[in-house]
Design a protein around this motif. Structure first.
Motif, PDB file in Angstrom:
ATOM      1  N   PRO A 121       0.871  -1.166   0.000  1.00  0.00           N
ATOM      2  CA  PRO A 121       0.000   0.000   0.000  1.00  0.00           C
ATOM      3  C   PRO A 121       0.913   1.223   0.000  1.00  0.00           C
ATOM      4  O   PRO A 121       2.009   1.176   0.551  1.00  0.00           O
ATOM      5  N   GLY A 122       0.487   2.285  -0.618  1.00  0.00           N
ATOM      6  CA  GLY A 122       1.290   3.514  -0.593  1.00  0.00           C
ATOM      7  C   GLY A 122       2.447   3.471  -1.573  1.00  0.00           C
ATOM      8  O   GLY A 122       2.497   2.641  -2.467  1.00  0.00           O
ATOM      9  N   GLN A 123       3.389   4.371  -1.327  1.00  0.00           N
ATOM     10  CA  GLN A 123       4.501   4.601  -2.251  1.00  0.00           C
ATOM     11  C   GLN A 123       5.812   4.164  -1.636  1.00  0.00           C
ATOM     12  O   GLN A 123       6.056   4.448  -0.478  1.00  0.00           O
ATOM     13  N   VAL A 125       9.180   5.335  -1.304  1.00  0.00           N
ATOM     14  CA  VAL A 125       9.773   6.663  -1.462  1.00  0.00           C
ATOM     15  C   VAL A 125      11.267   6.562  -1.788  1.00  0.00           C
ATOM     16  O   VAL A 125      11.804   7.328  -2.565  1.00  0.00           O
ATOM     17  N   ASP A 126      11.913   5.611  -1.169  1.00  0.00           N
ATOM     18  CA  ASP A 126      13.358   5.480  -1.357  1.00  0.00           C
ATOM     19  C   ASP A 126      13.779   4.094  -0.894  1.00  0.00           C
ATOM     20  O   ASP A 126      12.991   3.366  -0.284  1.00  0.00           O
ATOM     21  N   ARG A 128      17.497   1.641   0.257  1.00  0.00           N
ATOM     22  CA  ARG A 128      18.919   1.626   0.578  1.00  0.00           C
ATOM     23  C   ARG A 128      19.364   0.168   0.540  1.00  0.00           C
ATOM     24  O   ARG A 128      18.707  -0.717   1.096  1.00  0.00           O
ATOM     25  N   GLU A 130      22.954  -2.020   1.103  1.00  0.00           N
ATOM     26  CA  GLU A 130      24.375  -1.969   1.421  1.00  0.00           C
ATOM     27  C   GLU A 130      24.906  -3.380   1.585  1.00  0.00           C
ATOM     28  O   GLU A 130      24.285  -4.216   2.245  1.00  0.00           O
ATOM     29  N   TYR A 132      28.211  -5.583   2.868  1.00  0.00           N
ATOM     30  CA  TYR A 132      29.404  -5.505   3.698  1.00  0.00           C
ATOM     31  C   TYR A 132      30.331  -6.630   3.293  1.00  0.00           C
ATOM     32  O   TYR A 132      29.919  -7.794   3.324  1.00  0.00           O
TER      33      TYR A 132
ATOM     34  N   MET B   1       7.695 -12.782  -1.387  1.00  0.00           N
ATOM     35  CA  MET B   1       7.546 -12.000  -0.157  1.00  0.00           C
ATOM     36  C   MET B   1       6.630 -12.710   0.803  1.00  0.00           C
ATOM     37  O   MET B   1       5.454 -12.888   0.528  1.00  0.00           O
ATOM     38  N   ARG B  71      17.669  -3.385  14.392  1.00  0.00           N
ATOM     39  CA  ARG B  71      17.893  -1.948  14.314  1.00  0.00           C
ATOM     40  C   ARG B  71      17.843  -1.508  12.859  1.00  0.00           C
ATOM     41  O   ARG B  71      18.536  -2.055  12.013  1.00  0.00           O
ATOM     42  N   TYR B  93      10.705  -2.781   5.501  1.00  0.00           N
ATOM     43  CA  TYR B  93      10.301  -1.482   4.991  1.00  0.00           C
ATOM     44  C   TYR B  93       9.620  -0.717   6.106  1.00  0.00           C
ATOM     45  O   TYR B  93       8.945  -1.284   6.949  1.00  0.00           O
ATOM     46  N   PHE B 104      10.038  -8.313   5.175  1.00  0.00           N
ATOM     47  CA  PHE B 104       9.786  -9.088   3.958  1.00  0.00           C
ATOM     48  C   PHE B 104      10.975  -9.984   3.657  1.00  0.00           C
ATOM     49  O   PHE B 104      12.098  -9.717   4.076  1.00  0.00           O
ATOM     50  N   ALA B 106      12.481 -11.921   0.130  1.00  0.00           N
ATOM     51  CA  ALA B 106      12.300 -12.060  -1.304  1.00  0.00           C
ATOM     52  C   ALA B 106      13.527 -12.763  -1.850  1.00  0.00           C
ATOM     53  O   ALA B 106      14.632 -12.253  -1.753  1.00  0.00           O
ATOM     54  N   VAL B 109      16.063 -10.910  -4.036  1.00  0.00           N
ATOM     55  CA  VAL B 109      17.127 -10.086  -3.448  1.00  0.00           C
ATOM     56  C   VAL B 109      18.309 -10.930  -3.084  1.00  0.00           C
ATOM     57  O   VAL B 109      19.462 -10.571  -3.350  1.00  0.00           O
ATOM     58  N   HIS B 127      24.495  -8.073   4.419  1.00  0.00           N
ATOM     59  CA  HIS B 127      23.892  -7.053   3.584  1.00  0.00           C
ATOM     60  C   HIS B 127      22.669  -6.501   4.278  1.00  0.00           C
ATOM     61  O   HIS B 127      22.110  -7.116   5.180  1.00  0.00           O
ATOM     62  N   ARG B 128      22.274  -5.331   3.852  1.00  0.00           N
ATOM     63  CA  ARG B 128      21.160  -4.646   4.457  1.00  0.00           C
ATOM     64  C   ARG B 128      20.339  -4.034   3.326  1.00  0.00           C
ATOM     65  O   ARG B 128      20.871  -3.429   2.392  1.00  0.00           O
ATOM     66  N   ILE B 129      19.052  -4.239   3.409  1.00  0.00           N
ATOM     67  CA  ILE B 129      18.160  -3.646   2.416  1.00  0.00           C
ATOM     68  C   ILE B 129      17.014  -3.008   3.161  1.00  0.00           C
ATOM     69  O   ILE B 129      16.370  -3.656   3.990  1.00  0.00           O
ATOM     70  N   GLU B 130      16.798  -1.746   2.918  1.00  0.00           N
ATOM     71  CA  GLU B 130      15.700  -1.062   3.578  1.00  0.00           C
ATOM     72  C   GLU B 130      14.892  -0.283   2.567  1.00  0.00           C
ATOM     73  O   GLU B 130      15.446   0.405   1.708  1.00  0.00           O
ATOM     74  N   LEU B 131      13.580  -0.409   2.653  1.00  0.00           N
ATOM     75  CA  LEU B 131      12.687   0.366   1.795  1.00  0.00           C
ATOM     76  C   LEU B 131      11.986   1.396   2.666  1.00  0.00           C
ATOM     77  O   LEU B 131      11.554   1.086   3.779  1.00  0.00           O
ATOM     78  N   TYR B 132      11.888   2.593   2.155  1.00  0.00           N
ATOM     79  CA  TYR B 132      11.209   3.660   2.874  1.00  0.00           C
ATOM     80  C   TYR B 132       9.915   3.950   2.145  1.00  0.00           C
ATOM     81  O   TYR B 132       9.934   4.269   0.957  1.00  0.00           O
ATOM     82  N   VAL B 133       8.806   3.802   2.831  1.00  0.00           N
ATOM     83  CA  VAL B 133       7.520   3.953   2.170  1.00  0.00           C
ATOM     84  C   VAL B 133       6.682   5.040   2.837  1.00  0.00           C
ATOM     85  O   VAL B 133       6.954   5.455   3.963  1.00  0.00           O
ATOM     86  N   CYS B 135       2.963   4.941   3.627  1.00  0.00           N
ATOM     87  CA  CYS B 135       1.832   4.015   3.509  1.00  0.00           C
ATOM     88  C   CYS B 135       0.525   4.790   3.506  1.00  0.00           C
ATOM     89  O   CYS B 135       0.364   5.764   4.225  1.00  0.00           O
TER      90      CYS B 135
END
Lengths: 144, 144
Positions: A121-123, A125-126, A128, A130, A132, B1, B71, B93, B104, B106, B109, B127-133, B135
């Motif tokens: 749901p929603g967008q 936005v960004d 990340r 990384e 290691y 997912m 974290r 996310y 999630f 997947a 990834v 590794h680290r994957i973060e989505l910014y939403v 909602c």
DNA sequence: ATAGAGACGATAGAAAGTATCAATATGGAT
DNA sequence: ATCCATATTGATACTTTCTATCGTCTCTAT
């Protein structure tokens, strides 16, 4: 996975945003041009004793705003900064031992992000991403 | 997912590592069980005035060590913590507005990470994957 | 050359987390 | 049930990283 070098000077990228070309700023930009490892704000400040610590922090923010420096988060939650060598959206991998940061692009990731986005749901936005790494050649690569 | 709930209590996960079941620890664990948004260490501490701030921070670390709290790093570089509802390797996310965190998995990834790893010198350690939403339903979902 | 916005240095302060240490609580052994 | 060794706690001081303040100085457009 590919990287395109964009040789525009760091100082020029700030000037194009209307920021002035001051001496401390140039000193920071010049030092950054040399950097091929991740660095902490504090370490950068120590390398420039003639520039106030506050000014170093202020300018790191501006370089980030200009898109020529990126902030990474290490596994312990601490931050390092890295000079970006590309114009394009990209992600990073960091060597945990020597601090070397490389940029990568991979359409597979972006595609994945789009597909996740479609399910949420929603967008989105960004994002990340990384990685290691422990790079094999660390001891040979300790440099500025 | 997909996400698999693992209903083991947070306190039990610490005890299985040999940590004692103290009253402050239980209070923290109980509060965490309720949490469905990301939270800062400071906010958690404020919600538990009967528990020392140092103890809150100490125990967050233990819960992370036990794998039941994660974290996350927000886009501004600040940290929030989130109770993990799964045993498995996963990513997150975060809603930038309401703070809601979802996990999630997947395979795409992970596959991507493996393929990148194959191209790099050395080892991909983590590794680290973060989505910014943002909602859609934030206003309706503001809750503990 | 000048003026005014922007930037600077110095320093105080905020935010987030850690270290110290005496006092206390826990859980296994008795 | 009691005891004891040790883990844990609270209070507080401290560290690190970064931001705000403010008076002074410096760019740059004119």
């Amino acid at each position: 996975m590919d990287v395109e070098k964009v040789p525009t000077s760091l100082m020029a990228s700030l000037q194009s945003l209307g920021y002035k070309a001051t001496a401390p700023r140039k000193a920071i930009a010049d030092l950054l041009e040399q950097k091929h490892q991740g660095f902490t704000a504090e370490a950068l400040s120590e390398e420039l004793p003639s520039v106030s610590r506050a000014t170093v922090y202020r300018n790191i923010k501006l370089f980030i705003e200009a898109g020529v420096v990126c902030r990474l988060t290490l596994m312990d939650g601490s931050h390092v900064y890295s000079v970006s060598r590309t114009d394009h959206h990209h992600h990073h991998y960091v060597c945990m031992d020597c601090g070397k940061v490389e940029e990568f692009r991979a359409s597979a990731v972006e595609q994945f992000v789009r597909s996740i986005a479609a399910e949420l749901p929603g967008q989105v936005v960004d994002h990340r991403i990384e990685l290691y790494v422990a790079c094999d050649r660390c001891p040979a690569e300790q440099a500025g």
